[in-house]
Write a protein that holds these residues in place. Structure first.
Motif, PDB file in Angstrom:
ATOM      1  N   ILE A 152       0.836  -1.199   0.000  1.00  0.00           N
ATOM      2  CA  ILE A 152       0.000   0.000   0.000  1.00  0.00           C
ATOM      3  C   ILE A 152       0.873   1.251   0.000  1.00  0.00           C
ATOM      4  O   ILE A 152       0.592   2.206  -0.723  1.00  0.00           O
ATOM      5  N   ARG A 153       1.943   1.242   0.781  1.00  0.00           N
ATOM      6  CA  ARG A 153       2.856   2.389   0.780  1.00  0.00           C
ATOM      7  C   ARG A 153       3.470   2.611  -0.586  1.00  0.00           C
ATOM      8  O   ARG A 153       3.629   3.744  -1.035  1.00  0.00           O
ATOM      9  N   ARG A 154       3.829   1.536  -1.255  1.00  0.00           N
ATOM     10  CA  ARG A 154       4.417   1.656  -2.588  1.00  0.00           C
ATOM     11  C   ARG A 154       3.398   2.229  -3.579  1.00  0.00           C
ATOM     12  O   ARG A 154       3.735   3.080  -4.401  1.00  0.00           O
ATOM     13  N   ILE A 155       2.152   1.787  -3.473  1.00  0.00           N
ATOM     14  CA  ILE A 155       1.099   2.301  -4.350  1.00  0.00           C
ATOM     15  C   ILE A 155       0.887   3.792  -4.104  1.00  0.00           C
ATOM     16  O   ILE A 155       0.797   4.586  -5.043  1.00  0.00           O
ATOM     17  N   ILE A 156       0.818   4.177  -2.824  1.00  0.00           N
ATOM     18  CA  ILE A 156       0.623   5.584  -2.483  1.00  0.00           C
ATOM     19  C   ILE A 156       1.794   6.417  -2.981  1.00  0.00           C
ATOM     20  O   ILE A 156       1.602   7.487  -3.576  1.00  0.00           O
ATOM     21  N   ALA A 157       3.009   5.946  -2.768  1.00  0.00           N
ATOM     22  CA  ALA A 157       4.196   6.690  -3.202  1.00  0.00           C
ATOM     23  C   ALA A 157       4.215   6.858  -4.715  1.00  0.00           C
ATOM     24  O   ALA A 157       4.504   7.949  -5.218  1.00  0.00           O
ATOM     25  N   THR A 158       3.888   5.803  -5.440  1.00  0.00           N
ATOM     26  CA  THR A 158       3.868   5.873  -6.900  1.00  0.00           C
ATOM     27  C   THR A 158       2.823   6.863  -7.377  1.00  0.00           C
ATOM     28  O   THR A 158       3.077   7.688  -8.262  1.00  0.00           O
ATOM     29  N   GLU A 159       1.641   6.806  -6.767  1.00  0.00           N
ATOM     30  CA  GLU A 159       0.572   7.713  -7.151  1.00  0.00           C
ATOM     31  C   GLU A 159       0.926   9.161  -6.818  1.00  0.00           C
ATOM     32  O   GLU A 159       0.661  10.070  -7.608  1.00  0.00           O
ATOM     33  N   LEU A 160       1.563   9.381  -5.681  1.00  0.00           N
ATOM     34  CA  LEU A 160       1.986  10.729  -5.314  1.00  0.00           C
ATOM     35  C   LEU A 160       3.012  11.279  -6.296  1.00  0.00           C
ATOM     36  O   LEU A 160       2.907  12.423  -6.734  1.00  0.00           O
ATOM     37  N   VAL A 161       3.988  10.465  -6.650  1.00  0.00           N
ATOM     38  CA  VAL A 161       5.023  10.917  -7.582  1.00  0.00           C
ATOM     39  C   VAL A 161       4.418  11.256  -8.937  1.00  0.00           C
ATOM     40  O   VAL A 161       4.724  12.304  -9.521  1.00  0.00           O
ATOM     41  N   GLN A 162       3.542  10.395  -9.436  1.00  0.00           N
ATOM     42  CA  GLN A 162       2.908  10.657 -10.733  1.00  0.00           C
ATOM     43  C   GLN A 162       2.081  11.936 -10.688  1.00  0.00           C
ATOM     44  O   GLN A 162       2.132  12.757 -11.615  1.00  0.00           O
ATOM     45  N   THR A 163       1.323  12.118  -9.618  1.00  0.00           N
ATOM     46  CA  THR A 163       0.470  13.289  -9.506  1.00  0.00           C
ATOM     47  C   THR A 163       1.290  14.563  -9.400  1.00  0.00           C
ATOM     48  O   THR A 163       0.980  15.565 -10.053  1.00  0.00           O
ATOM     49  N   VAL A 164       2.342  14.530  -8.603  1.00  0.00           N
ATOM     50  CA  VAL A 164       3.186  15.718  -8.456  1.00  0.00           C
ATOM     51  C   VAL A 164       3.851  16.060  -9.780  1.00  0.00           C
ATOM     52  O   VAL A 164       3.917  17.224 -10.181  1.00  0.00           O
ATOM     53  N   ARG A 165       4.330  15.068 -10.482  1.00  0.00           N
ATOM     54  CA  ARG A 165       4.977  15.327 -11.781  1.00  0.00           C
ATOM     55  C   ARG A 165       3.989  15.882 -12.797  1.00  0.00           C
ATOM     56  O   ARG A 165       4.326  16.765 -13.577  1.00  0.00           O
ATOM     57  N   ASN A 166       2.765  15.353 -12.788  1.00  0.00           N
ATOM     58  CA  ASN A 166       1.771  15.811 -13.757  1.00  0.00           C
ATOM     59  C   ASN A 166       1.256  17.206 -13.431  1.00  0.00           C
ATOM     60  O   ASN A 166       0.918  17.966 -14.337  1.00  0.00           O
ATOM     61  N   ASN A 167       1.175  17.550 -12.158  1.00  0.00           N
ATOM     62  CA  ASN A 167       0.591  18.829 -11.760  1.00  0.00           C
ATOM     63  C   ASN A 167       1.615  19.915 -11.474  1.00  0.00           C
ATOM     64  O   ASN A 167       1.238  21.039 -11.194  1.00  0.00           O
ATOM     65  N   SER A 168       2.875  19.563 -11.512  1.00  0.00           N
ATOM     66  CA  SER A 168       3.870  20.585 -11.209  1.00  0.00           C
ATOM     67  C   SER A 168       4.038  21.489 -12.414  1.00  0.00           C
ATOM     68  O   SER A 168       4.225  21.042 -13.540  1.00  0.00           O
ATOM     69  N   GLY A 169       3.931  22.744 -12.150  1.00  0.00           N
ATOM     70  CA  GLY A 169       4.122  23.724 -13.211  1.00  0.00           C
ATOM     71  C   GLY A 169       4.994  24.835 -12.675  1.00  0.00           C
ATOM     72  O   GLY A 169       5.119  25.025 -11.467  1.00  0.00           O
ATOM     73  N   THR A 170       5.569  25.569 -13.560  1.00  0.00           N
ATOM     74  CA  THR A 170       6.402  26.676 -13.123  1.00  0.00           C
ATOM     75  C   THR A 170       5.588  27.954 -13.263  1.00  0.00           C
ATOM     76  O   THR A 170       5.648  28.645 -14.268  1.00  0.00           O
ATOM     77  N   ASP A 171       4.802  28.222 -12.258  1.00  0.00           N
ATOM     78  CA  ASP A 171       4.038  29.461 -12.214  1.00  0.00           C
ATOM     79  C   ASP A 171       4.825  30.434 -11.346  1.00  0.00           C
ATOM     80  O   ASP A 171       4.681  30.476 -10.125  1.00  0.00           O
ATOM     81  N   TRP A 172       5.676  31.193 -11.965  1.00  0.00           N
ATOM     82  CA  TRP A 172       6.558  32.072 -11.210  1.00  0.00           C
ATOM     83  C   TRP A 172       5.819  33.253 -10.605  1.00  0.00           C
ATOM     84  O   TRP A 172       6.295  33.885  -9.669  1.00  0.00           O
ATOM     85  N   TRP A 173       4.646  33.545 -11.127  1.00  0.00           N
ATOM     86  CA  TRP A 173       3.896  34.690 -10.605  1.00  0.00           C
ATOM     87  C   TRP A 173       3.140  34.334  -9.335  1.00  0.00           C
ATOM     88  O   TRP A 173       2.982  35.161  -8.452  1.00  0.00           O
ATOM     89  N   ARG A 174       2.678  33.091  -9.249  1.00  0.00           N
ATOM     90  CA  ARG A 174       1.902  32.673  -8.083  1.00  0.00           C
ATOM     91  C   ARG A 174       2.323  31.272  -7.625  1.00  0.00           C
ATOM     92  O   ARG A 174       1.560  30.314  -7.745  1.00  0.00           O
ATOM     93  N   PRO A 175       3.515  31.143  -7.087  1.00  0.00           N
ATOM     94  CA  PRO A 175       3.969  29.813  -6.664  1.00  0.00           C
ATOM     95  C   PRO A 175       3.161  29.266  -5.489  1.00  0.00           C
ATOM     96  O   PRO A 175       3.057  28.051  -5.321  1.00  0.00           O
ATOM     97  N   GLU A 176       2.568  30.130  -4.670  1.00  0.00           N
ATOM     98  CA  GLU A 176       1.764  29.650  -3.550  1.00  0.00           C
ATOM     99  C   GLU A 176       0.512  28.929  -4.036  1.00  0.00           C
ATOM    100  O   GLU A 176       0.038  28.000  -3.379  1.00  0.00           O
ATOM    101  N   ASN A 177      -0.011  29.310  -5.197  1.00  0.00           N
ATOM    102  CA  ASN A 177      -1.167  28.605  -5.756  1.00  0.00           C
ATOM    103  C   ASN A 177      -0.799  27.187  -6.178  1.00  0.00           C
ATOM    104  O   ASN A 177      -1.583  26.249  -6.000  1.00  0.00           O
TER     105      ASN A 177
END
Length: 66
Positions: free
Chosen positions: A24-49
Motif C-alpha cells: 500500500i505504501r508503494r502504491i501511495i508513493a507511486t501515485e503521489l510521484v505521478q500526480t506531483v509530476r503531472n501537476n507541477s508547473g512553473t508558475d513564477w507569478w503565483r507559486p503559492e497557488n
C-alpha cells in the motif's frame, strides 16, 4: 506462479500484514510521484497557488488510501 514466488521470498519475520502495508505504501508513493509530476508547473507569478494545489491533491490521495 506469482503466489509460489511470494511465499518463497517471505521469511518468518515478515508477515502478510506487513507485506500488505508495504504494498500500500508503494502504491501511495507511486501515485503521489505521478500526480506531483503531472501537476507541477512553473508558475513564477503565483507559486503559492501551485503549492496549495499540490497540498490538496496529496491530501486527496492520502484520504483515498487512508
Amino acid at each position: 506462479m506469482a503466489s509460489r514466488n511470494w511465499s518463497a521470498r517471505t521469511s518468518g519475520a515478515i508477515s502478510r500484514g506487513s507485506a500488505h502495508c508495504c504494498l500500500i505504501r508503494r502504491i501511495i508513493a507511486t501515485e503521489l510521484v505521478q500526480t506531483v509530476r503531472n501537476n507541477s508547473g512553473t508558475d513564477w507569478w503565483r507559486p503559492e497557488n501551485v503549492r496549495a494545489k499540490m497540498r490538496v491533491v496529496v491530501k486527496q490521495i492520502l484520504q483515498r488510501h487512508g
